[in-house]
Every structure is written in C-alpha cells, then in structure tokens.
Design a protein around this motif. Structure first.
Motif, PDB file in Angstrom:
ATOM      1  N   THR A  73     -10.958  -3.353  -6.574  1.00 45.92           N
ATOM      2  CA  THR A  73      -9.934  -2.692  -7.394  1.00 45.92           C
ATOM      3  C   THR A  73      -8.555  -3.237  -7.055  1.00 45.92           C
ATOM      4  O   THR A  73      -8.232  -3.453  -5.878  1.00 45.92           O
ATOM      5  N   GLN A  74      -7.750  -3.459  -8.063  1.00 47.62           N
ATOM      6  CA  GLN A  74      -6.375  -3.914  -7.888  1.00 47.62           C
ATOM      7  C   GLN A  74      -5.415  -2.774  -8.226  1.00 47.62           C
ATOM      8  O   GLN A  74      -5.621  -2.046  -9.199  1.00 47.62           O
ATOM      9  N   ILE A  75      -4.375  -2.635  -7.418  1.00 49.32           N
ATOM     10  CA  ILE A  75      -3.333  -1.672  -7.752  1.00 49.32           C
ATOM     11  C   ILE A  75      -2.558  -2.212  -8.953  1.00 49.32           C
ATOM     12  O   ILE A  75      -2.081  -3.346  -8.910  1.00 49.32           O
ATOM     13  N   ARG A 634     -10.787   8.042  -2.672  1.00 48.15           N
ATOM     14  CA  ARG A 634     -10.629   6.607  -2.905  1.00 48.15           C
ATOM     15  C   ARG A 634      -9.166   6.312  -3.249  1.00 48.15           C
ATOM     16  O   ARG A 634      -8.617   6.849  -4.208  1.00 48.15           O
ATOM     17  N   ARG A 635      -8.559   5.443  -2.475  1.00 47.30           N
ATOM     18  CA  ARG A 635      -7.169   5.097  -2.796  1.00 47.30           C
ATOM     19  C   ARG A 635      -6.758   3.812  -2.083  1.00 47.30           C
ATOM     20  O   ARG A 635      -7.130   3.568  -0.951  1.00 47.30           O
ATOM     21  N   LEU A 636      -5.961   3.015  -2.790  1.00 49.99           N
ATOM     22  CA  LEU A 636      -5.334   1.824  -2.239  1.00 49.99           C
ATOM     23  C   LEU A 636      -3.830   2.049  -2.177  1.00 49.99           C
ATOM     24  O   LEU A 636      -3.256   2.679  -3.070  1.00 49.99           O
ATOM     25  N   TYR A 637      -3.191   1.526  -1.129  1.00 48.88           N
ATOM     26  CA  TYR A 637      -1.747   1.671  -0.963  1.00 48.88           C
ATOM     27  C   TYR A 637      -1.101   0.295  -0.812  1.00 48.88           C
ATOM     28  O   TYR A 637      -1.660  -0.598  -0.170  1.00 48.88           O
ATOM     29  N   ARG A 638       0.088   0.145  -1.352  1.00 45.93           N
ATOM     30  CA  ARG A 638       0.922  -0.973  -0.949  1.00 45.93           C
ATOM     31  C   ARG A 638       1.510  -0.633   0.422  1.00 45.93           C
ATOM     32  O   ARG A 638       1.772   0.537   0.722  1.00 45.93           O
ATOM     33  N   GLU A 639       1.746  -1.657   1.242  1.00 46.46           N
ATOM     34  CA  GLU A 639       2.144  -1.393   2.633  1.00 46.46           C
ATOM     35  C   GLU A 639       3.451  -0.608   2.712  1.00 46.46           C
ATOM     36  O   GLU A 639       3.585   0.302   3.532  1.00 46.46           O
ATOM     37  N   ASP A 640       4.435  -0.948   1.879  1.00 46.71           N
ATOM     38  CA  ASP A 640       5.697  -0.221   1.924  1.00 46.71           C
ATOM     39  C   ASP A 640       5.503   1.245   1.551  1.00 46.71           C
ATOM     40  O   ASP A 640       6.144   2.135   2.127  1.00 46.71           O
ATOM     41  N   ASN A 641       4.629   1.504   0.593  1.00 46.06           N
ATOM     42  CA  ASN A 641       4.345   2.883   0.220  1.00 46.06           C
ATOM     43  C   ASN A 641       3.660   3.626   1.353  1.00 46.06           C
ATOM     44  O   ASN A 641       3.945   4.807   1.602  1.00 46.06           O
ATOM     45  N   LEU A 642       2.801   2.922   2.076  1.00 51.11           N
ATOM     46  CA  LEU A 642       2.118   3.558   3.206  1.00 51.11           C
ATOM     47  C   LEU A 642       3.108   3.876   4.323  1.00 51.11           C
ATOM     48  O   LEU A 642       3.010   4.932   4.970  1.00 51.11           O
ATOM     49  N   VAL A 643       4.089   3.000   4.553  1.00 51.42           N
ATOM     50  CA  VAL A 643       5.134   3.291   5.532  1.00 51.42           C
ATOM     51  C   VAL A 643       5.865   4.577   5.140  1.00 51.42           C
ATOM     52  O   VAL A 643       6.109   5.463   5.973  1.00 51.42           O
ATOM     53  N   ALA A 644       6.219   4.682   3.850  1.00 54.24           N
ATOM     54  CA  ALA A 644       6.921   5.875   3.378  1.00 54.24           C
ATOM     55  C   ALA A 644       6.073   7.121   3.558  1.00 54.24           C
ATOM     56  O   ALA A 644       6.572   8.182   3.964  1.00 54.24           O
ATOM     57  N   ARG A 645       4.792   7.024   3.277  1.00 52.29           N
ATOM     58  CA  ARG A 645       3.918   8.185   3.391  1.00 52.29           C
ATOM     59  C   ARG A 645       3.734   8.609   4.848  1.00 52.29           C
ATOM     60  O   ARG A 645       3.706   9.798   5.166  1.00 52.29           O
ATOM     61  N   LEU A 646       3.586   7.648   5.742  1.00 55.20           N
ATOM     62  CA  LEU A 646       3.442   7.992   7.153  1.00 55.20           C
ATOM     63  C   LEU A 646       4.692   8.685   7.678  1.00 55.20           C
ATOM     64  O   LEU A 646       4.620   9.466   8.633  1.00 55.20           O
ATOM     65  N   THR A 647       5.830   8.411   7.047  1.00 56.22           N
ATOM     66  CA  THR A 647       7.096   8.987   7.501  1.00 56.22           C
ATOM     67  C   THR A 647       7.376  10.338   6.860  1.00 56.22           C
ATOM     68  O   THR A 647       7.897  11.247   7.511  1.00 56.22           O
ATOM     69  N   THR A 648       7.016  10.511   5.583  1.00 56.51           N
ATOM     70  CA  THR A 648       7.487  11.672   4.830  1.00 56.51           C
ATOM     71  C   THR A 648       6.387  12.548   4.252  1.00 56.51           C
ATOM     72  O   THR A 648       6.677  13.654   3.787  1.00 56.51           O
TER      73      THR A 648
END
Length: 691
Positions: A73-75, A634-648
């Motif tokens: 799957t592609q985002i 099931r979910r794919l994240y872009r790395e920058d989005n994952l950084v934001a999620r881990l923070t907020t």
C-alpha cells in the motif's frame, strides 16, 4: 486571549479512540456458520490477502495480520498517513460532497440552511474572487494590530474574537457541578505543535523544524508586504520559545489532579496581574462566573511575566503573523500554499496539498457539520444499525459488570462505586437527538474571509450563551459523519457517530468474532476511558471525586505503571520512543476494551451456540477475534507525521495498539499457541491485566 471553540476538549477531557468505530445490525450478530451474503471485506469480514504468513503471530502479530497490505500500500501523495480510518474518511467525504453539491444546485431560498451550506462551499471554491481580493479582507484586523501600540491595547485585542493570543480560553461544564458551565483558562500561543519542538535541543528533527518554522514566519510576513521580515521572524520565534519553556508537558497537562485548579476571578487576576483578566473576561462576556478553571497556573503566571517583559512591537509582530497563519486558507493562494508547505509538507511529510474541492467539503463538514449530517444519516445510517449498536453496547456493559464483580484487587466499597458509575453511562449512537440551529449565522456566496469571521463570532456567541444556562447534554463533540468515537468524563457519555459504524468496524454480514474484535473492542475502549488513569477520577455524575480506597488505588497504579513501562520501550523511529505516561489512558482503553469484548464475545457464544464458534478458513473464533483488532489498526505513516504523533498524540502508533495489547492477553497466547522464545512472549507474571 485565544477563544477555544471546543467545549470539553479544551480541558483535555474528551477521550477519543483516535479514530475508532462502531456499527451494527441485530441480525448480524451470529456465529455466521451460514452467512446469507458475503461480508464487505473478504467473505467473513477480514482481508486475508493483506496478511503476511512469513511472520509468526508470536513474533509480530501486527505484520502477520497486515504485512502484505503494509508492503504493497502507498500513502496517497496528499495524505500524511493512511489506514482503515482514512479509507472510511475518504468515503464519507465523497458522500458529504454529493450532499453539498446537491444542496447548492437546488438554488435554495436565502437564509435556509441549504443556502448556507451551498454558499459556504461556493465561497471556498470561488478562487477568482479570493485572488482578486488578496489581503484586502484581512486588512482591518491587521490595521487594528498595527494600531495597538500599548500593552493595554494589545490586551484588548487578546480579548477580541478572531484575534490571536498566548492563552486558550473556553467554556466547559464545571467539574464541581456538571449541570452548569465554567470558564477554562489554559496555556497556548505556540505555532509549532508542542513545547518539545522548541525546547528539545537533542532531537535533530526538532532542530530542522525550528529552522523551517522561522523561515515560514518570515515568508508569511513577506507575503503581507511587511519589511524586515527575517528580523521580525527571529523575534517571534524567540518569544514563542520563551512561552514554550514555561508550558507544561503533555503528560502533566492530562493529569486531572494537576490541571483542576478552580479559583475566583480575583485570585486569577492576582496570579497574573499583567494580563488584566478582570477587564478581559468582562470584554468577552465571561465575567460573573463563580470560579474559573485554571489548567496550568504556573504557565499562566509565567506567560504574564513574559507579556510584561516583551516589547509591544514584538507582540504586534506575533499577532500579525498568527492572524495571517490562522486565516491562510481564507486568503489568496500564496498564503494558502505557504501554510501547506510548512504544516503539511515540512511537519507531516505530505507531498502535495489535497484537492481544493475536498478541502472545501471538510470546511463545510466542520463548520456546518450537523446541517449536512442530517442528510448523511438519512442516506447512510439505517435504523437497524442504531438498534444493533445499542445491543452491542449493552453486551459490552454486561461483560464489564461481570469483570468488575470478579476483580480480585478491588475492594467492595470501590467496586460498588465503579458499578454505579458503569450503570449511569449514557451511550449516544449515530446522531444527536436535537440538531444545531444555524439561523443566527450569515453566510455569503462571495465572501470566504467574512464567512470565516462570522463563523468564529457565531461559535463564540453560542458558547457565551451556554454559560448563562444549564449544560445541554444533547450537544455532540462532532457531526455524525465523523470517523471516531469518544468518552466525555464530565458527562459520563460515550459517543459513537454514524460515520464509523461500517466495515472494518462493523458489517451486518461479517462473522460475529470480527464484529466483537473490531467494534466491540472499540465500545469497550470508550467504556474503559471512564476507568482509565484520568477518567477514574470522575464520579458517576461527572464530578471530580476520589472514590477509590487507598489499597485499591495502589493496585490500579501498580498495574498501570507496569503497562506504561512496556510502552516506554517501544520505538517506531530511531531516537524516539512512545511516552508510556502520556499514552497511558489510550493504552488502558485498548487493553480493557479487548478484555471486555473478548468476554462479551464468549457470552454471546454461550447464549447462541453452545459456547463454540465454527472454524472458518482454518481460523478459530478466537483467532478471528484477534485478527479483527489487528485489521482495524492497519496504518502507514510518513516519518514527519510519526514524529508529530509521538510528540502530541495520546494514542500509541498502530503497531503497538496491536502488538502491545495482545501480548498481555492470555487468550491470545492460547489462540495462536504462542510459546516462550517468541518475540512478543511475556511470562505470565509480566502480563498486565487491569480490568
């Protein structure tokens, strides 16, 4: 002072599944040994083509269930992440867009809700007028900022609807008496997602974001024709860094015991005399309140000192930038693109901006959501689904009652209080009983910026009007087409909108194990929020009260701490880990939700099938139950989005919402024959069971 237009979410009390769901129909809750029609996903509700059988369930259950889907799957280029929730949200967008276009094409009479829906969307799509007007619609607001050349004038603007400010102020039910409202005051004013983006000097991602943010500030000022933009941007960044340094952390700001600080206006004024709260509250129509709920007192006090020590011209620059940024989508394309380039591309890794028509659908769905929601419900949420959800919720409540009754670490007095709270839960399914009245809102077909300002004023006036009367328990936190679910501890309500009541969460033709493992666990998750590390501090009527005995409280805290320690070790990207304290409530919700749903599933089997589920395609009922939970995440994240999620984001990343939960459940070990030596294996004494 920034006005907060979301009620209980302002107090960090609305616990959502983070995109969770529900769905039902009373005829579908069978063991499905003979399914009358195929499920929408696979033949029985699960996508077996998405599995990767090269992974052993005990080594990585998330990839065992979803590995092929994750690899193939592609985002989409206009999204920062993609998964089951996103698929449902995109489907709902299409359905809502169809409604909006139909309403607009009907040429409705002026003043009708149909006219307002059509004209709000039309004003967003009228890019020719937007480009022609340029910055002109915003100029009166910018001129007011430029004219505010004294601290007193700046404070007056802080208390003006539509103007930015370094605080969040809103109206919420009073935790001391949830039949009435109070005023919430909290920290705010940052353009980056969280204090860590400013103060964490070790994380290379944050350093990159700070540099890009300063450049973005300068770009927005340049677009507005403001000279010396680089120097002004540096001053704004320095001011926001000062504010960030005094802000409370995310984990501290979700601790009810710390953020519940009621105080009369004179005490609030004495806490931060430089901010002149007495005048500001009067200007906003918020005076005459018995007590104000101050969430982060030390941050408010320090913000007041920063206000006094910062030159007026820096506050003018700060307000100018934030006004432009807050309204970038309502201005010409240059502002809109600049805003996306930073918040979409840089902070979340999104490659391109979403199509304008889809963003317009979300604008209308967000601002006039219940107007289109009424039609959405008529078309896409049959009464049978509402009835089935009511039955499912009742089944989950019954299952939890039984678990509470048998809980060995809970004493009888605390148990009685817990059962009383559970008995007063109010489930709200599909859509509100009363729809919002938009008659006082004016929407023009060729004035996007003006529409946005009038919507701000309308929402604020609605809140102020609420302050004068009793709390309306019929209000919903979002429209029915939303793909989410939530628990509100102040109201002791669990809310399941129509949008999420569809596959993969619920399918009338799916196997019962799938429905219980997906929507059943989500129902349990929301019920569990009433008893998580923060929700448990509220009584059956939503008031803050400690109803836990010392011994039982210690038992809960010991178990919660062990769960948090597990999550502290999970690292989805190099250099960052999940914060087990910050995500505690959601992790407890997931664990408890699965425990409740598993019990409810087996009670269902006992009532209908002699306790036995059929084997389907080689998978037992218990195996299908756990596969359903994995499929939901099931979910794919872009790395920058994952950084934001881990923070907020108080929710853990999806792989840990799967692997981190099942490894604590004895039934999962039995279902898949998990053995010592498997990567996810935990010795029985290390498995956490709270509910």
């Amino acid at each position: 002072m920034k006005k907060l237009l979301l009620s209980s979410a302002a107090f960090a009390l609305l616990a959502a599944c983070g995109q969770a769901g529900l769905s039902g129909d009373t005829t579908e809750l069978t063991a499905n040994s003979a399914i009358e029609a195929p499920a929408q996903i696979g033949d029985w509700g699960f996508d077996q083509t998405g599995m990767d059988l090269a992974y052993a369930p005990g080594d990585d259950f998330y990839r065992f269930a979803n590995g092929h889907w994750l690899e193939t799957t592609q985002i989409p280029s206009d999204l920062s992440n993609f998964g089951m929730f996103t698929e449902l949200a995109l489907e709902a967008e299409e359905q809502v867009q169809e409604i909006i276009l139909e309403l607009a094409a009907a040429h409705p009479a002026a003043g009708t809700i149909e006219q307002k829906v059509g004209d709000l969307y039309g004003s967003w799509m009228d890019t020719e007028t937007i480009e022609t007007l340029g910055l002109t619609p915003a100029q009166p607001y910018l001129d007011a900022i430029a004219a505010a050349d004294t601290p007193e004038a700046i404070l007056n603007l802080f208390a003006t609807v539509g103007q930015p400010a370094p605080l969040d102020i809103g109206i919420i039910p009073d935790p001391a008496d949830t039949t009435r409202h109070t005023v919430y005051v909290g920290q705010g004013g940052l353009g980056l997602p969280d204090r860590d983006y400013y103060v964490d000097l070790e994380n290379e991602n944050y350093a990159r974001y700070r540099e890009a943010y300063t450049a973005f500030i300068a770009r927005m000022l340049d677009l507005a024709g403001i000279e010396d933009s680089a120097s002004r941007a540096a001053g704004i960044m320095a001011l926001e860094t000062q504010l960030a340094e005094v802000h409370w952390t995310q984990e501290r700001s979700r601790n009810i015991s710390e953020i519940y600080n009621p105080m009369p206006l004179d005490q609030l004024a004495a806490l931060a005399p430089q901010l002149d709260f007495a005048n500001g509250m009067t200007q906003m129509g918020l005076d005459g309140v018995a007590t104000y709920l101050v969430a982060q007192p030390s941050a408010i006090e320090a913000t007041a000192r920063i206000f006094e020590e910062t030159p007026v011209n820096v506050w003018q620059d700060y307000m100018t930038f934030h006004f432009l940024q807050n309204n970038a989508g309502n201005l010409s394309s240059a502002f809109d693109r600049a805003n996306f380039d930073f918040y979409g591309r840089t902070l979340n890794g999104t490659e391109e901006q979403r199509p304008r028509d889809r963003r317009g659908v979300n604008l209308v769905g967000g601002q006039l959501g219940e107007a289109v929601g009424q039609i959405y419900v008529d078309r896409h949420f049959p009464p049978s689904s509402k009835a089935a959800m009511e039955e499912l919720v009742a089944n989950l409540v019954t299952a939890f009652q039984g678990r509470l009754a048998r809980l060995e670490w809970m004493d009888e007095a605390t148990r009685a209080n817990a059962l009383r709270k559970l008995s007063t839960f109010e489930p709200r399914i599909g859509y509100p009983d009363e729809w919002q009245d938009y008659s006082a809102l004016e929407i023009a077909p060729d004035d996007l910026f003006g529409n946005a300002m009038r919507i701000n004023a309308f929402n604020w006036n609605e809140q102020v009007a609420d302050l004068a009367g009793p709390v309306d328990r019929n209000q919903w936190p979002y429209p029915p087409q939303t793909i989410n679910a939530s628990y509100n501890p102040l109201m002791n309500q669990i809310t399941f909108p129509a949008g999420i009541l569809q596959p993969p969460f619920f399918d009338p033709n799916a196997d019962a194990a799938i429905n219980y493992g997906a929507i059943g666990a989500v129902i349990g998750h929301e019920i569990g929020h009433g008893f998580d590390d923060q929700g448990r501090r509220f009584d059956y009527d939503g008031s803050i009260r400690d109803w836990w005995s010392t011994e039982t409280n210690a038992g809960f805290e010991e178990r919660a701490a062990r769960l948090g320690a597990q999550y502290d070790t999970y690292s989805p990207i190099e250099g960052m880990t999940v914060n087990g304290t910050f995500t505690m409530g959601e992790n407890i919700g997931d664990l408890g939700g699965m425990q409740m749903a598993y019990t409810a599933y087996h009670q269902y089997l006992d009532s209908c099938c002699g306790g036995e589920a059929p084997v389907i395609d080689g998978y037992t009922g218990d195996q299908r139950f756990f596969l359903a939970w994995a499929q939901v995440w099931r979910r794919l994240y872009r790395e920058d989005n994952l950084v934001a999620r881990l923070t907020t984001d108080p929710h853990s990343p999806s792989q840990y919402r799967t692997n981190g939960i099942v490894r604590n459940l004895d039934a999962w070990y039995a279902a898949f024959d998990i053995q010592e030596g498997d990567a996810l294996y935990l010795p029985p004494e290390e498995r956490v069971s709270i509910w």
